[in-house]
Design a protein around this motif. Sequence first.
Motif, PDB file in Angstrom:
ATOM      1  N   GLU A  94      25.317  10.431  -9.141  1.00  0.00           N
ATOM      2  CA  GLU A  94      24.338  11.297  -8.211  1.00  0.00           C
ATOM      3  C   GLU A  94      22.972  10.492  -8.030  1.00  0.00           C
ATOM      4  O   GLU A  94      22.304  10.322  -7.074  1.00  0.00           O
ATOM      5  CB  GLU A  94      24.194  12.606  -8.690  1.00  0.00           C
ATOM      6  CG  GLU A  94      23.433  13.424  -7.737  1.00  0.00           C
ATOM      7  CD  GLU A  94      23.232  14.733  -8.200  1.00  0.00           C
ATOM      8  OE1 GLU A  94      22.345  15.653  -7.546  1.00  0.00           O
ATOM      9  OE2 GLU A  94      23.931  15.162  -9.083  1.00  0.00           O
ATOM     10  N   LYS A  95      22.585   9.746  -9.237  1.00  0.00           N
ATOM     11  CA  LYS A  95      21.123   9.415  -9.403  1.00  0.00           C
ATOM     12  C   LYS A  95      21.249   7.859  -9.979  1.00  0.00           C
ATOM     13  O   LYS A  95      22.161   7.531 -11.051  1.00  0.00           O
ATOM     14  CB  LYS A  95      20.260  10.243 -10.211  1.00  0.00           C
ATOM     15  CG  LYS A  95      19.879  11.472  -9.585  1.00  0.00           C
ATOM     16  CD  LYS A  95      18.809  12.488 -10.287  1.00  0.00           C
ATOM     17  CE  LYS A  95      18.659  13.626  -9.634  1.00  0.00           C
ATOM     18  NZ  LYS A  95      17.379  14.332 -10.079  1.00  0.00           N
ATOM     19  N   LEU A  96      20.504   6.906  -9.388  1.00  0.00           N
ATOM     20  CA  LEU A  96      20.362   5.511 -10.016  1.00  0.00           C
ATOM     21  C   LEU A  96      18.864   5.195 -10.071  1.00  0.00           C
ATOM     22  O   LEU A  96      18.203   5.465  -9.166  1.00  0.00           O
ATOM     23  CB  LEU A  96      21.056   4.639  -9.071  1.00  0.00           C
ATOM     24  CG  LEU A  96      22.783   4.773  -9.161  1.00  0.00           C
ATOM     25  CD1 LEU A  96      23.146   3.662  -8.066  1.00  0.00           C
ATOM     26  CD2 LEU A  96      23.271   4.145 -10.591  1.00  0.00           C
ATOM     27  N   SER A  97      18.314   4.394 -11.050  1.00  0.00           N
ATOM     28  CA  SER A  97      17.089   4.093 -10.957  1.00  0.00           C
ATOM     29  C   SER A  97      17.228   2.684 -10.549  1.00  0.00           C
ATOM     30  O   SER A  97      15.809   2.113  -9.862  1.00  0.00           O
ATOM     31  CB  SER A  97      16.617   4.055 -12.477  1.00  0.00           C
ATOM     32  OG  SER A  97      16.500   5.294 -13.215  1.00  0.00           O
ATOM     33  N   ALA A  98      17.840   1.652 -10.554  1.00  0.00           N
ATOM     34  CA  ALA A  98      17.854   0.368  -9.934  1.00  0.00           C
ATOM     35  C   ALA A  98      19.136  -0.163  -9.757  1.00  0.00           C
ATOM     36  O   ALA A  98      20.211   0.230 -10.339  1.00  0.00           O
ATOM     37  CB  ALA A  98      17.013  -0.547 -10.837  1.00  0.00           C
ATOM     38  N   VAL A  99      19.470  -1.180  -9.081  1.00  0.00           N
ATOM     39  CA  VAL A  99      20.894  -1.779  -8.783  1.00  0.00           C
ATOM     40  C   VAL A  99      20.766  -3.346  -8.921  1.00  0.00           C
ATOM     41  O   VAL A  99      19.633  -4.007  -8.270  1.00  0.00           O
ATOM     42  CB  VAL A  99      21.477  -1.429  -7.524  1.00  0.00           C
ATOM     43  CG1 VAL A  99      22.827  -2.154  -7.390  1.00  0.00           C
ATOM     44  CG2 VAL A  99      21.506   0.166  -7.414  1.00  0.00           C
ATOM     45  N   VAL A 100      21.679  -4.043  -9.426  1.00  0.00           N
ATOM     46  CA  VAL A 100      21.689  -5.350  -9.767  1.00  0.00           C
ATOM     47  C   VAL A 100      22.992  -5.886  -8.991  1.00  0.00           C
ATOM     48  O   VAL A 100      24.329  -5.610  -9.396  1.00  0.00           O
ATOM     49  CB  VAL A 100      21.671  -6.015 -11.211  1.00  0.00           C
ATOM     50  CG1 VAL A 100      21.728  -7.523 -11.176  1.00  0.00           C
ATOM     51  CG2 VAL A 100      20.246  -5.368 -11.721  1.00  0.00           C
ATOM     52  N   ILE A 101      22.961  -6.724  -8.155  1.00  0.00           N
ATOM     53  CA  ILE A 101      24.105  -7.411  -7.353  1.00  0.00           C
ATOM     54  C   ILE A 101      24.025  -8.746  -7.371  1.00  0.00           C
ATOM     55  O   ILE A 101      23.674  -9.226  -6.525  1.00  0.00           O
ATOM     56  CB  ILE A 101      24.431  -6.771  -6.211  1.00  0.00           C
ATOM     57  CG1 ILE A 101      24.225  -5.199  -5.983  1.00  0.00           C
ATOM     58  CG2 ILE A 101      25.746  -6.948  -5.234  1.00  0.00           C
ATOM     59  CD1 ILE A 101      24.391  -4.688  -4.620  1.00  0.00           C
TER      60      ILE A 101
END
Length: 387
Positions: free
Chosen positions: A250-257
């Motif tokens: 439901e919640k994320l602080s950051a994403v790395v792709i």
Amino acid sequence: MRGRPRIRGHLRTRAHDTAVPRLPAERLRHHPLRRRAVRYRLIETYRPSVRPRLDCPVHVLTGSEDPELSQERISERAGGWADLTTARTEVRTFPGDHFYLTPRRREVVATVLRRMDPSLTTGGHSGRARREPAAASPSALLEIPLIDYYSTSAEFYEMVATRHTASRGPPLRRVLEGVDTSYGPVLEIGGGTGRVTEVIASALPQAEIIVAEPSATMRAMLTSRVARNPDLRRRVTVVDGAAQDLPLPEKLSAVVIFGVAGHLTVPERVALWKRLAACLPDGAPIVVELMGVSSPRVIPPVMSLRETIGRQTYEWWIGGEPTEGDAMRFTTTWKVLSEGRTVREVTDSYVWHTFDVARLAAEAGMTSRRITEAGGQAIPEIGVLVK
């Protein structure tokens, strides 16, 4: 190839007197060669009709010294096979000539079975592993196998990953430092063998991290790396999932792709950005590896890496060419050398949809910036999307 003496001589030359036995003249004259002559006539006179391209992957097996198909030709559009499909084309080269199957029967059978075995394809490298499109009902889509883009070259991956992390790790750490991780976990899509995961964990020592990696081969190495590090064991959760249909918290602080975005089509990326935006707070970053190819262009094959391990030297060659629209087809070849002689080659190809950070920002409806240096050193480009 007309005339039985010419056919007989051709077959014996090609088979080195092993695949074509020296049968009595009467048998050799009438029985095997008649069928061979018909086959050669079909091959020489056949002209294929124009048909729609396939939408499924094509796997090509060939001999490294086949006089009918030189390495130059197999490297060019996979000997023509790549022109028959809109999906990926993978080439596996075995030592030997046109009759490589005879001495390499076990290896060939093992290769074919690995491609056919659902346990090695449906568990699925993200974006690097993807579901091939098909006209099917939603329930049937669950049965479409994942195509593992790196299964062929998995044994060599760590050599590339080590160099990859040395150049991209410092700028990634710089972007992530200071991110507030109290909102939710940090998500890494396409964890590979876990080298980038270690960078994320180092930059954010309090963060919970979810790492998605659909390739079973890569995920095994990733899980092993996490399991032997007490800090990572406590904070990192490894999940099986591709970018297109990955369940999100439901919640994320950051994403790395990293190493993933170009394996997705524009509609797939737009859908992904929308889903991620719904989980992120304002100001949270999505860090994307740009790969340095913003539009399709010809990239002649070049040796990108050379490493010696034990008695063997490994060379990684990569080149690319435009295909359709924003896409390029990259072809990579690993050469294994012993005492200066090539003893094995593994060739693979994949489609990459080119982009730059401005295009990604437009797709996502977010602001963006590029990171092109870290610590005064020039680095491969990294893009940062900010909600």
